[in-house]
Write a protein that holds these residues in place. Sequence first.
Motif, PDB file in Angstrom:
ATOM      1  N   ASP A  56       0.573  -1.161  -0.151  1.00 17.82           N
ATOM      2  CA  ASP A  56      -0.086  -0.241  -0.003  1.00 17.82           C
ATOM      3  C   ASP A  56       1.148   1.362  -0.199  1.00 17.82           C
ATOM      4  OD1 ASP A  56      -2.219  -1.557   0.155  1.00 17.82           O
ATOM      5  OD2 ASP A  56      -2.466  -1.385   2.407  1.00 17.82           O
ATOM      6  N   VAL A  57       1.979   1.295   0.844  1.00 17.23           N
ATOM      7  CA  VAL A  57       2.362   2.409   0.697  1.00 17.23           C
ATOM      8  C   VAL A  57       3.436   2.042  -0.314  1.00 17.23           C
ATOM      9  CG1 VAL A  57       4.827   3.331   1.727  1.00 17.23           C
ATOM     10  CG2 VAL A  57       3.242   2.319   3.804  1.00 17.23           C
ATOM     11  N   VAL A  58       3.693   1.574  -0.703  1.00 16.32           N
ATOM     12  CA  VAL A  58       4.619   1.688  -2.504  1.00 16.32           C
ATOM     13  C   VAL A  58       4.248   1.987  -3.611  1.00 16.32           C
ATOM     14  CG1 VAL A  58       6.273  -0.036  -3.774  1.00 16.32           C
ATOM     15  CG2 VAL A  58       6.476  -0.177  -1.542  1.00 16.32           C
ATOM     16  N   MET A  59       2.919   2.182  -3.307  1.00 14.11           N
ATOM     17  CA  MET A  59       1.508   1.875  -3.915  1.00 14.11           C
ATOM     18  C   MET A  59       1.046   3.723  -4.683  1.00 14.11           C
ATOM     19  SD  MET A  59       1.452  -0.169  -6.594  1.00 14.11           S
ATOM     20  CE  MET A  59       0.146   0.159  -7.729  1.00 14.11           C
ATOM     21  N   ARG A  60       0.957   3.795  -2.690  1.00 14.86           N
ATOM     22  CA  ARG A  60       0.825   5.490  -2.519  1.00 14.86           C
ATOM     23  C   ARG A  60       1.949   6.681  -2.481  1.00 14.86           C
ATOM     24  NH1 ARG A  60      -3.139   2.328  -2.402  1.00 14.86           N
ATOM     25  NH2 ARG A  60      -4.993   2.047  -0.859  1.00 14.86           N
ATOM     26  N   THR A  61       2.952   6.056  -2.826  1.00  7.59           N
ATOM     27  CA  THR A  61       3.897   7.156  -2.719  1.00  7.59           C
ATOM     28  C   THR A  61       4.202   6.889  -4.564  1.00  7.59           C
ATOM     29  OG1 THR A  61       5.293   6.426  -0.556  1.00  7.59           O
ATOM     30  CG2 THR A  61       6.301   7.411  -2.209  1.00  7.59           C
ATOM     31  N   ALA A  62       3.970   6.042  -4.930  1.00  7.46           N
ATOM     32  CA  ALA A  62       4.520   5.803  -7.377  1.00  7.46           C
ATOM     33  C   ALA A  62       3.193   6.993  -7.309  1.00  7.46           C
ATOM     34  CB  ALA A  62       4.268   4.684  -7.564  1.00  7.46           C
ATOM     35  N   THR A  63       2.191   6.696  -6.830  1.00 11.56           N
ATOM     36  CA  THR A  63       1.355   7.807  -7.150  1.00 11.56           C
ATOM     37  C   THR A  63       1.304   8.655  -7.176  1.00 11.56           C
ATOM     38  OG1 THR A  63      -0.479   5.798  -7.801  1.00 11.56           O
ATOM     39  CG2 THR A  63      -1.000   7.689  -7.423  1.00 11.56           C
ATOM     40  N   THR A  64       1.940   9.398  -5.972  1.00 11.89           N
ATOM     41  CA  THR A  64       1.902  10.636  -5.708  1.00 11.89           C
ATOM     42  C   THR A  64       3.100  11.277  -6.212  1.00 11.89           C
ATOM     43  OG1 THR A  64       1.270  10.258  -3.164  1.00 11.89           O
ATOM     44  CG2 THR A  64       2.604  12.507  -3.716  1.00 11.89           C
ATOM     45  N   LEU A  65       4.653  10.740  -5.903  1.00 14.35           N
ATOM     46  CA  LEU A  65       6.330  10.608  -6.715  1.00 14.35           C
ATOM     47  C   LEU A  65       5.259  11.141  -8.733  1.00 14.35           C
ATOM     48  CD1 LEU A  65       8.376   9.176  -4.630  1.00 14.35           C
ATOM     49  CD2 LEU A  65       8.015  11.911  -4.800  1.00 14.35           C
TER      50      LEU A  65
END
Length: 310
Positions: free
Chosen positions: A90-99
Amino acid sequence: MRSSNPVFSRRGFSRDNGHAQFNAAPQAGGPAVGTQQGNPYAGGNPYAGQNPYAGQNPYAQGDQQTYANPYAQDQYGVQAPTTDRMTMDDVVMRTATTLGTLIVTAALAWWFLPVDAANMGKSYGIAVGAGLVAMVLALVQSFKRKASPALILAYAALEGVFLGVVSNVVDTHIANGAAMQAVIGTMAVFTAVLVAYKAGWIRVNRRFYGFVMAAAMGFVLLMAVNLLFAVFGGGDGLGFRSGGLGIIFGIIGVLLGACFLALDFKQVEDGIAYGAPREESWLAAFGLTMTLVWIYMEFLRLIAILQGDD
């Protein structure tokens, strides 16, 4: 778990000792129940109020009650994966989306907001406006109790516009290739801190947290004073952001950003260990994005000073 903006406060640090690392098993030191050791997170879980099973502790191994608990733990007290709890994915996917949002808007700003002599004022004005709105959105999210994905993505988009124009200005008029060098430097710091954190070379405890926060507040205060002198006195204020002092404070800024990355990693680890709600992964992504922006800007300023003096 809250935002990890270097200016804002944090919470969620309840374990003072031990080497923090991803996927670490729960550490010893928790309250004992009966003759067996209980959950080290019991009594210190910041998400306990959000857990419908918080009143009947499923970690308490001395309790003989049987619970129909979808968050049940195995015999070692390790929480089973659930669909509504934060995971590393979840953290990796949300961070990838934000960045990803930030990078796309930065690229668009770079291409569609020219920084030549005829358009510099207009483009820079748009960038400053976007940066100010992004700062307001970041403040709003930082003081909200729950994550707002729309707010976080809006912040990332506007911050991208600001970074795109500023990077183009520095790259075009001050130091050719500065933007790419700053990106590489930011990636290098992120990788180095991640490796050091996973290897246990960085001990993230309350003492570390207190030191980093005190240093960051002092750094921000000095930069604010320097900015005020620059606005009302002209030039570069007290000279903290140019010349030799600028290089020193740029290095300090990068090191502070690296320390905040370690705090971000610790918060992610604790959120997963505590069984934080999935929405907390958006806050983790928000915090990581802000820290990476901090490091990138410090690198960009450093490169501009070093190459501008050549």
